[in-house]
Scaffold this active site. Structure first.
Site, PDB file in Angstrom:
ATOM      1  CD  GLU A 154     104.570-107.688 -82.326  1.00  0.00           C
ATOM      2  OE1 GLU A 154     105.782-107.493 -82.379  1.00  0.00           O
ATOM      3  OE2 GLU A 154     103.899-108.078 -83.305  1.00  0.00           O
ATOM      4  CG  LEU A 156     102.269-110.643 -81.449  1.00  0.00           C
ATOM      5  CD1 LEU A 156     101.353-111.304 -80.470  1.00  0.00           C
ATOM      6  CD2 LEU A 156     103.663-111.251 -81.353  1.00  0.00           C
ATOM      7  CD  GLU A 158      96.854-113.548 -76.277  1.00  0.00           C
ATOM      8  OE1 GLU A 158      96.006-114.364 -75.894  1.00  0.00           O
ATOM      9  OE2 GLU A 158      97.175-112.540 -75.626  1.00  0.00           O
ATOM     10  CE  LYS A 210      98.600-103.056 -80.063  1.00  0.00           C
ATOM     11  NZ  LYS A 210      98.503-104.294 -80.789  1.00  0.00           N
ATOM     12  CG  ASN A 214      94.551-103.127 -80.638  1.00  0.00           C
ATOM     13  OD1 ASN A 214      94.736-103.689 -81.713  1.00  0.00           O
ATOM     14  ND2 ASN A 214      95.169-103.496 -79.543  1.00  0.00           N
ATOM     15  CB  CYS A 266      94.760-106.314 -77.037  1.00  0.00           C
ATOM     16  SG  CYS A 266      96.392-107.048 -76.813  1.00  0.00           S
ATOM     17  CE  LYS A 269      96.791-104.362 -72.480  1.00  0.00           C
ATOM     18  NZ  LYS A 269      97.390-103.273 -73.260  1.00  0.00           N
ATOM     19  CE  LYS A 327      93.208-114.091 -80.867  1.00  0.00           C
ATOM     20  NZ  LYS A 327      93.638-113.219 -81.917  1.00  0.00           N
TER      21      LYS A 327
HETATM   22  N1  LIG Z   1      98.819-110.425 -76.010  1.00  0.00           N
HETATM   23  C1  LIG Z   1      98.687-109.842 -77.184  1.00  0.00           C
HETATM   24  O1  LIG Z   1      98.034-110.349 -78.088  1.00  0.00           O
HETATM   25  C2  LIG Z   1      99.359-108.521 -77.467  1.00  0.00           C
HETATM   26  C3  LIG Z   1      99.501-108.076 -78.789  1.00  0.00           C
HETATM   27  C4  LIG Z   1     100.141-106.873 -79.030  1.00  0.00           C
HETATM   28  C5  LIG Z   1     100.600-106.102 -77.958  1.00  0.00           C
HETATM   29  N2  LIG Z   1     100.429-106.545 -76.679  1.00  0.00           N
HETATM   30  C6  LIG Z   1     100.959-105.721 -75.596  1.00  0.00           C
HETATM   31  O2  LIG Z   1     102.197-106.288 -75.165  1.00  0.00           O
HETATM   32  C7  LIG Z   1     102.355-106.146 -73.748  1.00  0.00           C
HETATM   33  C8  LIG Z   1     102.569-107.497 -73.113  1.00  0.00           C
HETATM   34  O3  LIG Z   1     101.394-108.266 -73.291  1.00  0.00           O
HETATM   35  P1  LIG Z   1     101.381-109.838 -72.998  1.00  0.00           P
HETATM   36  O4  LIG Z   1     100.055-110.328 -73.414  1.00  0.00           O
HETATM   37  O5  LIG Z   1     102.602-110.460 -73.550  1.00  0.00           O
HETATM   38  O6  LIG Z   1     101.471-109.813 -71.389  1.00  0.00           O
HETATM   39  P2  LIG Z   1     101.812-111.028 -70.438  1.00  0.00           P
HETATM   40  O7  LIG Z   1     101.182-110.692 -69.143  1.00  0.00           O
HETATM   41  O8  LIG Z   1     101.486-112.326 -71.097  1.00  0.00           O
HETATM   42  O9  LIG Z   1     103.408-110.972 -70.292  1.00  0.00           O
HETATM   43  C9  LIG Z   1     104.119-110.007 -69.586  1.00  0.00           C
HETATM   44  C10 LIG Z   1     105.252-110.733 -68.857  1.00  0.00           C
HETATM   45  O10 LIG Z   1     106.182-109.799 -68.327  1.00  0.00           O
HETATM   46  C11 LIG Z   1     106.707-110.320 -67.118  1.00  0.00           C
HETATM   47  N3  LIG Z   1     107.328-109.217 -66.377  1.00  0.00           N
HETATM   48  C12 LIG Z   1     106.740-108.134 -65.818  1.00  0.00           C
HETATM   49  N4  LIG Z   1     107.674-107.307 -65.277  1.00  0.00           N
HETATM   50  C13 LIG Z   1     108.883-107.882 -65.523  1.00  0.00           C
HETATM   51  C14 LIG Z   1     110.235-107.503 -65.221  1.00  0.00           C
HETATM   52  N5  LIG Z   1     110.531-106.371 -64.584  1.00  0.00           N
HETATM   53  N6  LIG Z   1     111.237-108.333 -65.616  1.00  0.00           N
HETATM   54  C15 LIG Z   1     110.946-109.488 -66.270  1.00  0.00           C
HETATM   55  N7  LIG Z   1     109.711-109.893 -66.577  1.00  0.00           N
HETATM   56  C16 LIG Z   1     108.671-109.094 -66.218  1.00  0.00           C
HETATM   57  C17 LIG Z   1     105.481-110.938 -66.451  1.00  0.00           C
HETATM   58  O11 LIG Z   1     105.831-111.893 -65.482  1.00  0.00           O
HETATM   59  C18 LIG Z   1     104.762-111.561 -67.658  1.00  0.00           C
HETATM   60  O12 LIG Z   1     105.135-112.905 -67.863  1.00  0.00           O
HETATM   61  C19 LIG Z   1     101.095-105.405 -73.260  1.00  0.00           C
HETATM   62  O13 LIG Z   1     101.359-104.024 -73.238  1.00  0.00           O
HETATM   63  C20 LIG Z   1     100.090-105.716 -74.349  1.00  0.00           C
HETATM   64  O14 LIG Z   1      99.088-104.730 -74.466  1.00  0.00           O
HETATM   65  C21 LIG Z   1      99.841-107.744 -76.416  1.00  0.00           C
END
Ligand SMILES: NC(=O)c1ccc[n+]([C@@H]2O[C@H](COP(=O)([O-])OP(=O)(O)OC[C@H]3O[C@@H](n4cnc5c(N)ncnc54)[C@H](O)[C@@H]3O)[C@@H](O)[C@H]2O)c1
Length: 392
Positions: A154, A156, A158, A210, A214, A266, A269, A327
């Protein structure tokens, strides 16, 4: 189509709501009780423009449901999407425990459930080799013909996540199977058919692409930040320099804003995870290492400049920080440069006042009474010795 998404965070919830908005029937599984309860009452647990209204709409249209756990009914979905966190561990490696816990849960449930077949895809950012590892686990459980593994990273951002979901620069599908690729084409039908390319690549290419994207953007930021230091010494203007660089079509104008360093959930990490992958494979990623090093130094330069303005030390001074999220348009403070500055100032004996349009609660959860929040910029600035603009 029917979709189950594991994780209701920034990526999972945005994807769930947007897929439902496209007409799919989506179950979003969130196992954090507090977030689950909020979602059940149509409340978004974090700030993201446009998301609240859309969530309400798809919920009322009965195209989105929220679940606290994975259930056998999720095998009736066409696609199960893993969108759990993959945060940075102490070693810099991605912490894959949430993802593999979810995979174990799915495999355990699959062993006792009768279903045809389902695509299981990562949307979380995962190290190269993760898809293969999931495939092996599925194979060991003798479920290879029922659980079809894929990678769909993904991109996108924030703050503009809903817009980005509907306007991706590209959609990347990593899979060995043309049948699985066709399922993804159906899933994203409407998004890709006009102008959005959808690429069919291997699991490994999808996963690496990905991190590569980044890290390249992070490198651009570190490059311009290092040049900003040089500009300060030689009397050149970094903003004008960056603007002139950006006019070159081969370089492009984005990600050339001098700053106190990149932050967020992102870039820090993902750059570290790629560095770790390189180390593991005996490939020296010198440029990536340098980008990380430059970023770590940047906030110290800002701190030193600030101390100089405060006659050598922050001790006993009241400093106002404007902006604590990493941001604009988000309440996410993960790895925010602002927090690094606050930490340095606190350890030097400063008193901190701050404000932020969205992130006051998250900042207070982290610092408690070590910092003083204000809802107005003017109130936050009152009686302070220095005001630091930490917004974009
Ligand atoms: N935040 C961003 O801008 C972004 C953009 C692209 C990719 N990503 C990637 O996407 C992934 C998620 O990022 P995020 O920012 O959404 O993380 P986040 O921490 O906001 O959300 C993850 C959610 O998953 C839930 N969770 C964990 N284990 C679970 C399970 N077994 N069952 C149900 N729910 C569960 C957690 O409670 C949490 O709410 C990461 O790998 C990140 O690198 C993030």
């Amino acid at each position: 189509m029917k979709i189950s998404i594991i994780g209701g965070g920034y990526v999972g919830l945005v994807s769930a709501v947007c897929f439902a908005d496209m007409g799919h029937f989506v179950t979003c599984i969130e196992n954090d009780h507090k977030k689950y309860t909020l979602l059940q009452s149509k409340e978004v647990p974090f700030f993201e423009p446009e998301l609240s209204e859309k969530l309400s709409h798809v919920y009322d249209a009965k195209r989105l449901s929220i679940s606290p756990s994975f259930t056998p009914d999720d095998f009736n979905s066409d696609v199960i999407i893993l969108a759990v966190g993959t945060p940075m561990s102490d070693s810099g490696e991605a912490d894959m425990s949430y993802l593999f816990n979810a995979v174990s849960e799915i495999i355990a449930a699959a062993k006792t459930t009768d279903f045809d077949s389902v695509v299981l895809t990562t949307k979380s950012t995962v190290p190269v080799g993760t898809g293969r590892k999931i495939k092996e686990l599925v194979q060991e459980a003798q479920l290879s013909d029922k659980i079809l593994v894929a990678s769909n990273p993904e991109f996108l951002r924030e703050g503009s996540a809903v817009y980005d979901f509907f306007h991706p620069d590209r959609i990347i599908i990593g899979t060995d199977s043309t049948t699985v690729f066709e399922i993804f084409k159906q899933l994203y039908k409407g998004l890709h058919k006009d102008t959005r390319p959808i690429a069919h690549v291997s699991l490994e290419t999808a996963e690496l692409s990905k991190y590569a994207s980044n890290t390249f953007l992070a490198t651009k930021i570190s490059f311009i930040n290092e040049l900003a230091l040089l500009c300060d010494k030689v009397g050149a203007d970094i903003k004008e320099t960056a603007k002139l660089m950006g006019m070159d079509g081969r370089i492009g104008k984005y990600f050339l804003n001098p700053s106190p360093g990149y932050g967020g959930s992102c870039f820090p990490k993902d750059t570290h995870a790629l560095q770790y992958i390189g180390k593991n494979q005996d490939v020296n990623l010198n440029v990536v290492n340098a980008a990380i090093h430059a970023n770590n130094q940047q906030i110290h330069y800002c701190f030193t400049q600030l101390k100089t303005l405060l006659n050598g030390s922050a001790q006993g001074n009241t400093v106002t920080i404007l902006g604590t999220s990493f941001k604009p348009n988000t309440d996410d403070i993960r790895e925010s440069a602002s927090l690094k500055l606050i930490d340095l100032l606190l350890s030097d004996g400063a008193k901190i006042q701050f404000t932020d349009p969205k992130a006051i609660d998250n900042t207070m959860d982290l610092y408690g009474n070590k910092v003083t929040p204000f809802s107005s910029t003017y109130d936050a600035a009152e009686n302070s010795d220095a005001i630091v603009l930490m917004t974009e």
